[in-house]
Design a protein around this motif. Structure first.
Motif, PDB file in Angstrom:
ATOM      1  N   SER A   1       0.813  -1.221   0.000  1.00  0.00           N
ATOM      2  CA  SER A   1       0.000   0.000   0.000  1.00  0.00           C
ATOM      3  C   SER A   1       0.846   1.271   0.000  1.00  0.00           C
ATOM      4  O   SER A   1       0.342   2.357   0.290  1.00  0.00           O
ATOM      5  N   ALA A   2       2.124   1.165  -0.341  1.00  0.00           N
ATOM      6  CA  ALA A   2       3.026   2.323  -0.268  1.00  0.00           C
ATOM      7  C   ALA A   2       2.554   3.476  -1.141  1.00  0.00           C
ATOM      8  O   ALA A   2       2.615   4.639  -0.742  1.00  0.00           O
ATOM      9  N   GLY A   3       2.101   3.183  -2.341  1.00  0.00           N
ATOM     10  CA  GLY A   3       1.655   4.238  -3.243  1.00  0.00           C
ATOM     11  C   GLY A   3       0.486   5.024  -2.681  1.00  0.00           C
ATOM     12  O   GLY A   3       0.482   6.264  -2.706  1.00  0.00           O
ATOM     13  N   ARG A   4      -0.510   4.322  -2.144  1.00  0.00           N
ATOM     14  CA  ARG A   4      -1.687   4.988  -1.574  1.00  0.00           C
ATOM     15  C   ARG A   4      -1.329   5.766  -0.320  1.00  0.00           C
ATOM     16  O   ARG A   4      -1.979   6.759   0.017  1.00  0.00           O
ATOM     17  N   HIS A   5      -0.295   5.315   0.385  1.00  0.00           N
ATOM     18  CA  HIS A   5       0.130   6.025   1.589  1.00  0.00           C
ATOM     19  C   HIS A   5       0.888   7.312   1.234  1.00  0.00           C
ATOM     20  O   HIS A   5       0.647   8.368   1.822  1.00  0.00           O
ATOM     21  N   LEU A   6       1.787   7.216   0.282  1.00  0.00           N
ATOM     22  CA  LEU A   6       2.552   8.395  -0.114  1.00  0.00           C
ATOM     23  C   LEU A   6       1.691   9.403  -0.858  1.00  0.00           C
ATOM     24  O   LEU A   6       1.832  10.616  -0.671  1.00  0.00           O
ATOM     25  N   ALA A   7       0.818   8.914  -1.714  1.00  0.00           N
ATOM     26  CA  ALA A   7      -0.017   9.790  -2.541  1.00  0.00           C
ATOM     27  C   ALA A   7      -1.484   9.417  -2.369  1.00  0.00           C
ATOM     28  O   ALA A   7      -2.103   8.831  -3.267  1.00  0.00           O
ATOM     29  N   PRO A   8      -2.083   9.736  -1.217  1.00  0.00           N
ATOM     30  CA  PRO A   8      -3.487   9.378  -0.971  1.00  0.00           C
ATOM     31  C   PRO A   8      -4.391   9.913  -2.081  1.00  0.00           C
ATOM     32  O   PRO A   8      -4.172  11.010  -2.603  1.00  0.00           O
TER      33      PRO A   8
ATOM     34  N   GLN B   1      -6.297  12.689   6.829  1.00  0.00           N
ATOM     35  CA  GLN B   1      -6.228  11.596   7.795  1.00  0.00           C
ATOM     36  C   GLN B   1      -4.782  11.154   8.016  1.00  0.00           C
ATOM     37  O   GLN B   1      -4.353  10.947   9.160  1.00  0.00           O
ATOM     38  N   ARG B   2      -4.032  11.006   6.940  1.00  0.00           N
ATOM     39  CA  ARG B   2      -2.635  10.589   7.065  1.00  0.00           C
ATOM     40  C   ARG B   2      -1.821  11.630   7.826  1.00  0.00           C
ATOM     41  O   ARG B   2      -1.003  11.300   8.680  1.00  0.00           O
ATOM     42  N   ASP B   3      -2.057  12.906   7.539  1.00  0.00           N
ATOM     43  CA  ASP B   3      -1.306  13.972   8.208  1.00  0.00           C
ATOM     44  C   ASP B   3      -1.595  14.006   9.711  1.00  0.00           C
ATOM     45  O   ASP B   3      -0.708  14.327  10.516  1.00  0.00           O
TER      46      ASP B   3
ATOM     47  N   VAL C   1      -2.175  11.391  11.495  1.00  0.00           N
ATOM     48  CA  VAL C   1      -1.370  10.293  12.045  1.00  0.00           C
ATOM     49  C   VAL C   1       0.074  10.754  12.229  1.00  0.00           C
ATOM     50  O   VAL C   1       0.713  10.476  13.256  1.00  0.00           O
ATOM     51  N   TYR C   2       0.613  11.475  11.248  1.00  0.00           N
ATOM     52  CA  TYR C   2       1.982  11.970  11.360  1.00  0.00           C
ATOM     53  C   TYR C   2       2.143  12.928  12.531  1.00  0.00           C
ATOM     54  O   TYR C   2       3.163  12.920  13.222  1.00  0.00           O
ATOM     55  N   ARG C   3       1.133  13.769  12.758  1.00  0.00           N
ATOM     56  CA  ARG C   3       1.218  14.694  13.885  1.00  0.00           C
ATOM     57  C   ARG C   3       1.288  13.933  15.205  1.00  0.00           C
ATOM     58  O   ARG C   3       2.020  14.309  16.125  1.00  0.00           O
ATOM     59  N   LEU C   4       0.536  12.851  15.291  1.00  0.00           N
ATOM     60  CA  LEU C   4       0.572  12.020  16.492  1.00  0.00           C
ATOM     61  C   LEU C   4       1.936  11.344  16.642  1.00  0.00           C
ATOM     62  O   LEU C   4       2.529  11.338  17.724  1.00  0.00           O
ATOM     63  N   LEU C   5       2.460  10.809  15.536  1.00  0.00           N
ATOM     64  CA  LEU C   5       3.721  10.078  15.597  1.00  0.00           C
ATOM     65  C   LEU C   5       4.905  10.985  15.896  1.00  0.00           C
ATOM     66  O   LEU C   5       5.936  10.531  16.403  1.00  0.00           O
ATOM     67  N   SER C   6       4.777  12.271  15.576  1.00  0.00           N
ATOM     68  CA  SER C   6       5.899  13.182  15.786  1.00  0.00           C
ATOM     69  C   SER C   6       6.017  13.668  17.232  1.00  0.00           C
ATOM     70  O   SER C   6       6.975  14.356  17.575  1.00  0.00           O
ATOM     71  N   SER C   7       5.061  13.289  18.089  1.00  0.00           N
ATOM     72  CA  SER C   7       5.189  13.632  19.503  1.00  0.00           C
ATOM     73  C   SER C   7       6.303  12.797  20.123  1.00  0.00           C
ATOM     74  O   SER C   7       6.592  11.684  19.683  1.00  0.00           O
ATOM     75  N   ARG C   8       6.966  13.312  21.143  1.00  0.00           N
ATOM     76  CA  ARG C   8       8.144  12.657  21.706  1.00  0.00           C
ATOM     77  C   ARG C   8       7.879  11.210  22.160  1.00  0.00           C
ATOM     78  O   ARG C   8       8.645  10.308  21.809  1.00  0.00           O
ATOM     79  N   PRO C   9       6.808  10.921  22.925  1.00  0.00           N
ATOM     80  CA  PRO C   9       6.590   9.525  23.346  1.00  0.00           C
ATOM     81  C   PRO C   9       6.379   8.593  22.161  1.00  0.00           C
ATOM     82  O   PRO C   9       6.883   7.471  22.148  1.00  0.00           O
ATOM     83  N   MET C  10       5.630   9.057  21.141  1.00  0.00           N
ATOM     84  CA  MET C  10       5.337   8.200  20.009  1.00  0.00           C
ATOM     85  C   MET C  10       6.557   7.994  19.124  1.00  0.00           C
ATOM     86  O   MET C  10       6.723   6.933  18.510  1.00  0.00           O
ATOM     87  N   THR C  11       7.428   9.005  19.035  1.00  0.00           N
ATOM     88  CA  THR C  11       8.630   8.852  18.218  1.00  0.00           C
ATOM     89  C   THR C  11       9.515   7.742  18.766  1.00  0.00           C
ATOM     90  O   THR C  11      10.060   6.931  18.011  1.00  0.00           O
ATOM     91  N   GLY C  12       9.657   7.673  20.082  1.00  0.00           N
ATOM     92  CA  GLY C  12      10.445   6.603  20.687  1.00  0.00           C
ATOM     93  C   GLY C  12       9.854   5.239  20.428  1.00  0.00           C
ATOM     94  O   GLY C  12      10.565   4.285  20.098  1.00  0.00           O
ATOM     95  N   LEU C  13       8.527   5.152  20.569  1.00  0.00           N
ATOM     96  CA  LEU C  13       7.854   3.881  20.308  1.00  0.00           C
ATOM     97  C   LEU C  13       8.005   3.484  18.850  1.00  0.00           C
ATOM     98  O   LEU C  13       8.290   2.324  18.528  1.00  0.00           O
ATOM     99  N   LEU C  14       7.813   4.451  17.951  1.00  0.00           N
ATOM    100  CA  LEU C  14       7.921   4.171  16.528  1.00  0.00           C
ATOM    101  C   LEU C  14       9.315   3.683  16.167  1.00  0.00           C
ATOM    102  O   LEU C  14       9.479   2.766  15.368  1.00  0.00           O
ATOM    103  N   SER C  15      10.331   4.301  16.772  1.00  0.00           N
ATOM    104  CA  SER C  15      11.706   3.892  16.506  1.00  0.00           C
ATOM    105  C   SER C  15      11.915   2.432  16.859  1.00  0.00           C
ATOM    106  O   SER C  15      12.548   1.679  16.113  1.00  0.00           O
ATOM    107  N   ARG C  16      11.378   2.018  17.993  1.00  0.00           N
ATOM    108  CA  ARG C  16      11.540   0.620  18.417  1.00  0.00           C
ATOM    109  C   ARG C  16      10.792  -0.330  17.487  1.00  0.00           C
ATOM    110  O   ARG C  16      11.289  -1.412  17.158  1.00  0.00           O
ATOM    111  N   ILE C  17       9.605   0.069  17.028  1.00  0.00           N
ATOM    112  CA  ILE C  17       8.822  -0.782  16.137  1.00  0.00           C
ATOM    113  C   ILE C  17       9.518  -0.958  14.796  1.00  0.00           C
ATOM    114  O   ILE C  17       9.634  -2.077  14.267  1.00  0.00           O
TER     115      ILE C  17
END
Length: 389
Positions: free
Chosen positions: A338-345, A353-355, A357-373
């Motif tokens: 689904s990379a194409g639909r994600h990059l170019a909704p 909607q995608r943006d 999600v990015y705002r949520l992921l860019s918060s400090r707690p979520m960035t650490g979690l995302l890095s581990r995932i």
């Protein structure tokens, strides 16, 4: 001494040559292009992939040419920030330009591997003892083994298995460089409008910016060898976009490093036939976000290790190599579908909607979690231990 011909001097081919030459194989690499490809988008490494680079002894060398890319800002038609994407998503633990990685691999193999540029394989004939290879230009030669590491549009795959094994995901990426008109410093800007994606970023060279465009444009695939036709299609597809996109498209016409590639996946029931085996995108192309470079280098390490461990039994080695690598590549293909639909909704609503999600992921707690995932997903469990080369 066992002789091996590798088709493709991108990343997978020289990576395999690196390891095979250390196991005292006599290696030849044939490449259709006249020289190493210098451009291409950045590639990243994380998790076990970093351990592999260390085993190769090239980690410090690559760190010296790291992009150091920071977060990527998502902007609206007027250039205002609406969200941002943490660097951990795309840059991993280490990000380098593809051309720099290619140069490092070539530098570490050129003194003990034969490189033949400007030629390609046009026919293969196998028997119990070897493979007779016909080239487009050079005289026919015979090798013990042949490896197709010649990418998504692999000629070796076509000779081995025929056509019909590629699944088109419906999107194309267009890349080139342009002057750094935004004055970007180890950062990037992303702008979306329905069905289209524009990324402009600058890292090591403050005077130049790399551009990546993504869109549904199936007609690009009909003009693979006609750059002017491709430029016209891109211009039409991105014509009405805001931000600095008109300036970006004008710069495309001046670029001498334009490349166009489709988002596609390769699905094969097996990767080897007789004395010929496929590696990297030729075997399992997954598309963007599928750990393509990491898997290519890991696959090269695994294939060489299994050949050495099998003591010359290529049948056993090829089977074991596929057994080790296929679970990881299949998982990555599913993730990247689904990379194409994600990059170019496809719609403005899905972009918003995608943006969010990015705002949520860019918060400090979520960035650490995302890095581990992200790091955990890169740890395939396929980095085996083999006898020292």
């Amino acid at each position: 001494m066992t002789t091996v011909l590798i088709s493709g001097a991108g990343i997978a081919g020289p990576s395999l040559a690196f390891w095979l030459s250390r196991y005292d194989y006599e290696v030849t690499v044939v490449e259709q292009a006249d020289e190493l490809r210098k451009g291409g988008s950045a590639v990243d490494f994380r998790g076990d992939q970093m351990a592999l680079l260390e085993r190769m002894g090239i980690l410090d060398e690559l760190r010296a040419c790291a992009t150091g890319m920071g977060d990527q800002l998502i902007v609206d038609r007027d250039g205002r920030e609406v969200s941002r994407m943490p660097s951990v998503v795309f840059s991993g633990e280490l990000e380098v330009e593809r051309g720099d990685l290619s140069a490092v691999l070539h530098r570490h193999t050129a003194d003990r591997v034969e490189y033949v540029f400007g030629d390609r394989i046009i026919a293969l004939r196998q028997d119990a003892d070897g493979v007779d290879v016909t080239f487009e230009r050079a005289p026919r030669r015979r090798f013990d083994l042949v490896v197709g590491a010649d990418g998504q549009h692999s000629g070796v795959r076509r000779l081995l298995f025929g056509d019909g094994h590629t699944a088109d995901l419906g999107y194309h990426a267009i890349g080139f460089t342009m002057p750094n008109v935004l004055g970007l410093d180890h950062s990037a800007r992303i702008h979306n409008e329905p069905g289209r994606y524009v990324n402009v970023g600058s890292a090591r060279d403050p005077h130049r910016a790399g551009v990546m465009l993504v869109a549904e444009a199936p007609e690009l695939g009909q003009h693979r060898r006609d750059a002017q036709a491709q430029r016209a299609i891109v211009r039409e597809r991105f014509a009405d976009m805001g931000w600095i996109v008109p300036q970006v498209i004008d710069a495309m016409d001046e670029a001498d490093d334009l490349y166009v590639t489709s988002f596609a996946q390769v699905h094969l029931p097996r990767w080897a036939q007789g004395r010929v085996v496929l590696l990297g995108d030729a075997a399992w192309c997954g598309g963007p976000g599928s750990n393509g470079t990491g898997h290519a280098m890991l696959g090269a390490y695994t294939l060489a290790g299994e050949l050495a461990a099998a003591g010359g039994d290529h049948v056993a080695a090829f089977a074991r190599y596929e057994e080790v690598m296929r679970p990881a590549t299949t998982k990555s293909q599913k993730f990247a579908a689904s990379a194409g639909r994600h990059l170019a909704p496809p719609t403005a609503r899905k972009i918003r909607q995608r943006d969010r999600v990015y705002r949520l992921l860019s918060s400090r707690p979520m960035t650490g979690l995302l890095s581990r995932i992200v790091k955990r997903n890169a740890n395939t469990g396929a980095l085996r231990e083999y006898a020292d080369a």
